[in-house]
Design an enzyme around this catalytic site. Structure first.
Site, mmCIF file in Angstrom:
data_model
loop_
_atom_site.group_PDB
_atom_site.id
_atom_site.type_symbol
_atom_site.label_atom_id
_atom_site.label_comp_id
_atom_site.label_asym_id
_atom_site.label_seq_id
_atom_site.Cartn_x
_atom_site.Cartn_y
_atom_site.Cartn_z
ATOM 1 N N CYS A 7 0.875 -1.189 0.000
ATOM 2 C CA CYS A 7 0.000 0.000 0.000
ATOM 3 C C CYS A 7 0.905 1.230 0.000
ATOM 4 O O CYS A 7 2.105 1.124 -0.271
ATOM 5 C CB CYS A 7 -0.966 -0.015 1.183
ATOM 6 S SG CYS A 7 -0.190 0.057 2.803
ATOM 7 N N ASN A 10 2.393 1.471 4.244
ATOM 8 C CA ASN A 10 2.677 0.216 4.954
ATOM 9 C C ASN A 10 2.376 0.322 6.453
ATOM 10 O O ASN A 10 3.084 -0.261 7.279
ATOM 11 C CB ASN A 10 4.130 -0.256 4.715
ATOM 12 C CG ASN A 10 4.417 -1.686 5.173
ATOM 13 O OD1 ASN A 10 5.540 -2.000 5.544
ATOM 14 N ND2 ASN A 10 3.431 -2.551 5.161
ATOM 15 N N CYS A 12 -1.369 0.959 7.335
ATOM 16 C CA CYS A 12 -2.815 0.711 7.498
ATOM 17 C C CYS A 12 -3.278 -0.554 6.758
ATOM 18 O O CYS A 12 -3.615 -1.551 7.390
ATOM 19 C CB CYS A 12 -3.630 1.900 7.007
ATOM 20 S SG CYS A 12 -3.332 3.413 7.938
ATOM 21 N N ARG A 13 -3.320 -0.492 5.420
ATOM 22 C CA ARG A 13 -3.925 -1.583 4.644
ATOM 23 C C ARG A 13 -3.028 -2.807 4.499
ATOM 24 O O ARG A 13 -3.461 -3.936 4.786
ATOM 25 C CB ARG A 13 -4.329 -1.073 3.252
ATOM 26 C CG ARG A 13 -5.461 -0.071 3.287
ATOM 27 C CD ARG A 13 -5.601 0.655 1.957
ATOM 28 N NE ARG A 13 -4.470 1.556 1.707
ATOM 29 C CZ ARG A 13 -4.287 2.265 0.615
ATOM 30 N NH1 ARG A 13 -5.149 2.170 -0.382
ATOM 31 N NH2 ARG A 13 -3.248 3.066 0.495
ATOM 32 N N SER A 14 -1.804 -2.620 4.020
ATOM 33 C CA SER A 14 -0.989 -3.809 3.743
ATOM 34 C C SER A 14 -0.585 -4.582 5.014
ATOM 35 O O SER A 14 -0.476 -5.813 4.949
ATOM 36 C CB SER A 14 0.227 -3.483 2.858
ATOM 37 O OG SER A 14 1.079 -2.544 3.450
ATOM 38 N N ASP A 124 -8.193 3.924 1.087
ATOM 39 C CA ASP A 124 -7.225 4.289 2.123
ATOM 40 C C ASP A 124 -7.991 4.777 3.360
ATOM 41 O O ASP A 124 -8.684 5.783 3.298
ATOM 42 C CB ASP A 124 -6.328 5.400 1.573
ATOM 43 C CG ASP A 124 -5.180 5.711 2.510
ATOM 44 O OD1 ASP A 124 -5.232 5.287 3.683
ATOM 45 O OD2 ASP A 124 -4.231 6.369 2.072
HETATM 46 P P1 4NP Z 1 -1.724 2.890 3.999
HETATM 47 O O1 4NP Z 1 -2.336 4.266 4.556
HETATM 48 O O2 4NP Z 1 -1.175 3.208 2.629
HETATM 49 O O3 4NP Z 1 -2.886 1.991 3.963
HETATM 50 O O4 4NP Z 1 -0.651 2.492 4.987
HETATM 51 C C1 4NP Z 1 -1.576 5.453 4.619
HETATM 52 C C2 4NP Z 1 -0.737 5.660 5.673
HETATM 53 C C3 4NP Z 1 -0.009 6.840 5.748
HETATM 54 C C4 4NP Z 1 -0.143 7.794 4.762
HETATM 55 C C5 4NP Z 1 -0.973 7.567 3.692
HETATM 56 C C6 4NP Z 1 -1.686 6.396 3.622
HETATM 57 N N1 4NP Z 1 0.569 9.009 4.865
HETATM 58 O O5 4NP Z 1 0.386 9.872 4.021
HETATM 59 O O6 4NP Z 1 1.396 9.143 5.776
#
Ligand code: 4NP
Length: 156
Positions: A7, A10, A12-14, A124
């Site tokens: 994702c 790294n 939240c989702r993955s 997201d």
């Molecule tokens: P992820 O979510 O891609 O599912 O881990 C996010 C976590 C952090 C950020 C964006 C998306 N960020 O911009 O810091």
């Protein structure tokens, strides 16, 4: 079988995708390697987001052994399958693959295991509430069921 979940951050989702698939793989007695990584490096070394940790914990899955890392070129030589959470992640992985000689990984949108050919994204949940994490968990739970089913049918 070696599978990498990807994702943006790294956190939240993955990490949820990694935790859920690892749990199924363990219960099925399969010797698969499952890992996750982010497109960006902002959260390198960090634990998953607290909301991902608590959502996974509600389903009896502990993801607190995970630490965020950025995807690297070697991943395209090591993993059989790299699964993107959204279309932006997919494009970035494909760009990285172009910098690698003879990449071995098949790169695919994870939800195409659930809704083939639709290229749907796992939304997201970072800027929303816990309910977004719950929805993400459910999508990933269903998609990873299909992944186990599909890969096992290839292997027999
Ligand atoms: P992820 O979510 O891609 O599912 O881990 C996010 C976590 C952090 C950020 C964006 C998306 N960020 O911009 O810091």
């Amino acid at each position: 079988m070696r599978i990498l979940m990807v994702c943006l951050g790294n956190i939240c989702r993955s990490p949820l995708a990694e935790g859920i698939l690892k749990d199924k793989v363990k219960k099925a007695g399969l010797a698969w390697e499952v890992d996750s990584a982010g497109i960006g490096d902002w959260h390198t070394g960090e634990l998953p987001d607290k909301r991902s940790i608590s959502t996974a914990r509600q389903y009896g899955i502990d993801i607190t052994d995970q630490r965020a890392r950025q995807i690297r070129k070697e991943d395209l030589l090591h993993f059989d399958l790299i699964l993107a959470m959204d279309d932006s992640n997919l494009r970035q992985i494909q760009l990285l693959a172009k910098q690698v000689q003879n990449p071995k990984s098949q790169v695919e949108m994870i939800l195409n295991y659930l809704t083939p050919g639709k290229n749907q994204s796992v939304p997201d949940p970072y800027y929303g509430g816990l309910d977004g994490f719950e929805k993400v968990f459910q999508m990933l739970d269903e998609a990873t069921d299909k992944i186990v089913e599909r890969v096992m049918s290839y292997e027999v």
